[in-house]
Design a protein around this motif. Structure first.
Motif, PDB file in Angstrom:
ATOM      1  N   LEU A  61       0.845  -1.195   0.000  1.00 28.74           N
ATOM      2  CA  LEU A  61       0.000   0.000   0.000  1.00 28.74           C
ATOM      3  C   LEU A  61       0.881   1.246   0.000  1.00 28.74           C
ATOM      4  CD1 LEU A  61      -2.720   1.463   0.376  1.00 28.74           C
ATOM      5  CD2 LEU A  61      -2.666   0.827   2.772  1.00 28.74           C
ATOM      6  N   GLY A  62       0.851   1.980  -1.110  1.00 29.38           N
ATOM      7  CA  GLY A  62       1.672   3.186  -1.232  1.00 29.38           C
ATOM      8  C   GLY A  62       0.925   4.409  -0.717  1.00 29.38           C
ATOM      9  N   PHE A  63       1.667   5.324  -0.075  1.00 34.34           N
ATOM     10  CA  PHE A  63       1.070   6.561   0.437  1.00 34.34           C
ATOM     11  C   PHE A  63       1.982   7.706   0.003  1.00 34.34           C
ATOM     12  CE2 PHE A  63       0.252   9.990   3.284  1.00 34.34           C
ATOM     13  CZ  PHE A  63      -0.980   9.814   3.902  1.00 34.34           C
ATOM     14  N   ALA A  64       1.439   8.698  -0.692  1.00 31.77           N
ATOM     15  CA  ALA A  64       2.222   9.885  -1.081  1.00 31.77           C
ATOM     16  C   ALA A  64       1.240  10.982  -1.494  1.00 31.77           C
ATOM     17  CB  ALA A  64       3.184   9.572  -2.200  1.00 31.77           C
ATOM     18  N   GLN A 105      -3.780   8.483  -1.627  1.00 33.72           N
ATOM     19  CA  GLN A 105      -3.247   9.833  -1.815  1.00 33.72           C
ATOM     20  C   GLN A 105      -3.484  10.649  -0.560  1.00 33.72           C
ATOM     21  OE1 GLN A 105      -5.193  12.983  -2.557  1.00 33.72           O
ATOM     22  NE2 GLN A 105      -3.234  14.063  -2.683  1.00 33.72           N
ATOM     23  N   GLY A 106      -2.429  11.337  -0.115  1.00 35.00           N
ATOM     24  CA  GLY A 106      -2.625  12.182   1.056  1.00 35.00           C
ATOM     25  C   GLY A 106      -1.347  12.853   1.468  1.00 35.00           C
ATOM     26  N   SER A 107      -1.552  13.917   2.275  1.00 34.46           N
ATOM     27  CA  SER A 107      -0.394  14.638   2.781  1.00 34.46           C
ATOM     28  C   SER A 107      -0.242  14.263   4.253  1.00 34.46           C
ATOM     29  CB  SER A 107      -0.660  16.132   2.610  1.00 34.46           C
ATOM     30  OG  SER A 107       0.389  16.839   3.196  1.00 34.46           O
ATOM     31  N   ALA A 113      -6.623  11.931   5.526  1.00 33.97           N
ATOM     32  CA  ALA A 113      -5.881  10.898   4.778  1.00 33.97           C
ATOM     33  C   ALA A 113      -5.528   9.740   5.705  1.00 33.97           C
ATOM     34  CB  ALA A 113      -4.620  11.501   4.174  1.00 33.97           C
ATOM     35  N   PHE A 114      -5.153  10.061   6.944  1.00 30.28           N
ATOM     36  CA  PHE A 114      -4.793   8.979   7.876  1.00 30.28           C
ATOM     37  C   PHE A 114      -6.031   8.228   8.357  1.00 30.28           C
ATOM     38  CE2 PHE A 114      -0.812  11.035   7.509  1.00 30.28           C
ATOM     39  CZ  PHE A 114       0.135  10.065   7.776  1.00 30.28           C
ATOM     40  N   ASP A 115      -7.147   8.944   8.451  1.00 31.11           N
ATOM     41  CA  ASP A 115      -8.384   8.234   8.786  1.00 31.11           C
ATOM     42  C   ASP A 115      -8.726   7.253   7.658  1.00 31.11           C
ATOM     43  OD1 ASP A 115      -8.481   9.726  11.076  1.00 31.11           O
ATOM     44  OD2 ASP A 115      -9.899  11.224  10.292  1.00 31.11           O
ATOM     45  N   ARG A 116      -8.497   7.712   6.415  1.00 30.09           N
ATOM     46  CA  ARG A 116      -8.757   6.822   5.267  1.00 30.09           C
ATOM     47  C   ARG A 116      -7.803   5.618   5.302  1.00 30.09           C
ATOM     48  NH1 ARG A 116      -8.974  11.420   2.183  1.00 30.09           N
ATOM     49  NH2 ARG A 116      -6.988  11.020   1.126  1.00 30.09           N
ATOM     50  N   VAL A 147       5.527  14.127  12.403  1.00 25.16           N
ATOM     51  CA  VAL A 147       4.123  14.329  12.049  1.00 25.16           C
ATOM     52  C   VAL A 147       3.479  12.991  11.674  1.00 25.16           C
ATOM     53  CG1 VAL A 147       4.722  15.154   9.724  1.00 25.16           C
ATOM     54  CG2 VAL A 147       2.485  15.599  10.583  1.00 25.16           C
ATOM     55  N   VAL A 148       4.207  12.140  10.939  1.00 28.91           N
ATOM     56  CA  VAL A 148       3.629  10.861  10.522  1.00 28.91           C
ATOM     57  C   VAL A 148       3.430   9.952  11.747  1.00 28.91           C
ATOM     58  CG1 VAL A 148       4.054   8.767   9.165  1.00 28.91           C
ATOM     59  CG2 VAL A 148       4.537  11.009   8.179  1.00 28.91           C
TER      60      VAL A 148
END
Ligand SMILES: NC(=O)c1ccc[n+]([C@@H]2O[C@H](COP(=O)([O-])OP(=O)(O)OC[C@H]3O[C@@H](n4cnc5c(N)ncnc54)[C@H](OP(=O)(O)O)[C@@H]3O)[C@@H](O)[C@H]2O)c1
Length: 510
Positions: A61-64, A105-107, A113-116, A147-148
């Motif tokens: 699962l990619g996140f960017a 996709q998210g910042s 985005a983190f909830d998703r 932050v992450v």
């Protein structure tokens, strides 16, 4: 009489030679569109999948930030696997893996985005049976770690108890830029994840040749009796690169050679070379022995003489003219960042007292090579005429980490003929020739270990902090100095040669 059922010894579950499959799980890569993911992580995932080492329920699962669909990310992943994988690219393998590739996709500062991400992992539990198991790979700029991590804490993503499975985090170097920042980072990571779920990647430890140090030293009876100050004159650990700084000018200029390589790769190689035999082959026992070495490391009193840093000037490499560091794109013309660092360290233990460990690393050196050279003392007595042994050097055992992975033993041999003349010869072991199986890439091994929950090859908090304890005074001293210059394509500044000459020694020319 009932026939005897013979058990197949290869099916003994305790047999560690059998490949082990990780649990069904998600590998979440933050920074999945970046350089490291493209060049190393995605190809390693493909290689593991191709070798049948990932379970059916595996998901990448990619996140960017960029606005990509699952399909866009799958195309990117396919291209990076085609270009970067070690094993052959096969369409049918890719098709199976592609079905398990997702993109989000998210910042990093975007709560939604983190909830998703949290709800995506719940969905994957239903669709792929990942059972709450997830490893989060932080392939992102270190300034984004806090932050992450806080987002993962806020959403409960880091909590194994919440998920019903395991939760692990993988952190790329650099682990801080000095002792204080490393402590802050460690405290933050330990606040969010349980310490046993934290995997700090030093990809050098994933290299077969580095792990072979354990075999060489502790599976053989030959070397251990002479692995001490009674027989060893000195140790040289070199990591040389022929390349310059490439496209990572911003990162490199803030970091420099000592923080980029000496603090982690070279000190880890030193620890593995000098450590005592662990009581067993497990993460805690190995880390304990490495830590004891790092704690015993001492810096030279005379740093001006025995700690040298340099910066490359323009020169020639492989027939091509290459620019100096200050002329590289995006490097400030007055930068004092070092691209070469060398230091003499001591290890204050009974085994190593008085044996200098010379460490060096640099960019734009003549060739790419990493090696550990154990230089032995000369024989205490030579029953020959002096001229017979004029060409005889010290015996050396050289562990070639990369390239040409293998081990060389250099020793004296009689030159054929009627005279008694002794000269250095070399005996070579090459991994590529001795075994038919090609070595896995370091990232392949390390990603698999993370998914299996095996932390043996990952440095822990204490090792990272101890390494900064060694490097901080060096950095402090260097902050007030200007690096020596060296020509690109040479083996570093003259001061580095003078440093060994002061001890009556010379650097090896690997
Ligand atoms: N590259 C190497 O060879 C190498 C070697 C050793 C260690 N490392 C370490 O590995 C890590 C990654 O390095 P890299 O070279 O791959 O970096 P990179 O090429 O700059 O990639 C950074 C990644 O982070 C994403 N990103 C940046 N800011 C973001 C934000 N605010 N929100 C969401 N995503 C964001 C980017 O995605 P978008 O562009 O889509 O926004 C991109 O995928 C660093 O810690 C580095 O020190 C790298």
């Amino acid at each position: 009489m009932a026939p005897t059922v013979r058990s197949n010894p290869l099916r003994d579950p305790r047999d560690r030679r059998l490949p082990r499959l990780p649990d069904a799980s998600a590998l979440v890569v933050f920074g999945a569109t970046g350089d490291l993911a493209r060049k190393k992580l995605i190809p390693a995932v493909y290689d593991l999948f191709n070798r049948g080492l990932l379970p059916p329920g595996f998901v990448l699962l990619g996140f960017a930030r960029r606005d990509w669909s699952d399909g866009d990310f799958a195309d990117f992943a396919r291209e990076s696997a085609e270009k970067g994988a070690r094993t052959p690219f096969r369409e049918e393998v890719w098709d199976r893996l592609a079905g398990s590739v997702r993109f989000l996709q998210g910042s990093f500062d975007d709560d939604a985005a983190f909830d998703r991400l949290a709800s995506t992992l719940e969905d994957l539990e239903r669709s792929h049976g990942i059972g709450g198991n997830a490893a989060f790979y932080l392939s992102i700029q270190p300034s984004a770690f806090p932050v992450v991590l806080k987002q993962m804490q806020r959403t409960g993503l880091s909590s194994a108890a919440n998920s019903g499975g395991w939760r692990r985090v993988v952190i790329e170097k650099p682990f801080g830029h000095d002792l204080a920042s490393a402590r802050d980072l460690n405290a933050l990571v330990d606040d969010v994840f349980t310490p046993s779920g934290v995997y700090r990647i030093d990809h050098y430890l994933g290299k077969e040749t580095v792990q072979n140090l354990f075999a060489l030293r502790f599976a053989n009876n030959l070397y251990e009796p002479i692995w001490n100050s009674q027989f060893v004159d000195s140790v040289q650990i070199t990591m040389a690169e022929d390349v310059g700084i490439g496209t990572r000018a911003g990162f490199y200029d803030e970091t420099g050679a000592a923080r980029d390589v000496l603090q982690n790769h070279l000190l880890q190689l030193l620890a593995l070379t000098a450590m005592e035999e662990p009581v067993s082959f497990g993460p805690e026992t190995i880390r304990t022995e490495k830590l004891k070495v790092l704690r015993a490391v001492s810096l030279p009193a005379d740093l001006a003489r025995f700690a040298v840093r340099g910066q490359y000037e323009q020169g020639w490499l492989a027939g091509e003219r290459v620019p100096g560091y200050l002329d590289e794109k995006d490097i400030p013309p007055d930068s004092r960042t070092e691209t070469f660092a060398a230091v003499r360290l001591g290890i204050e233990t009974r085994r190593w007292a008085g044996v200098p460990f010379y460490l060096r690393t640099g960019k734009r050196l003549p060739r790419r090579v990493t090696e550990i050279a154990i230089v032995f003392k000369k024989a205490p007595h030579l029953p020959f005429d002096q001229t017979d042994t004029a060409e005889l050097g010290n015996n050396q055992l050289v562990i070639r980490v990369q390239p040409d992975e293998g081990v060389t033993l250099k020793f004296g041999s009689k030159v054929p003929g009627s005279a008694m003349e002794v000269r250095d010869v070399a005996m070579d072991f090459l991994f590529g020739e001795a075994f038919t199986e090609a070595s896995p890439e370091a990232y392949e091994r390390l990603i698999l270990d993370v998914l299996l929950g095996d932390a043996t090859l990952f440095p822990n908090n204490a090792e990272v902090e101890e390494s900064w304890r060694i490097i901080d005074p060096l950095e402090e001293y260097w902050a007030s100095t200007t690096p020596h210059r060296y020509r690109a394509g040479s083996w570093g500044p003259a001061a580095a040669d003078e440093m060994l000459a002061a001890d009556g020694r010379r650097w090896r020319r690997p």
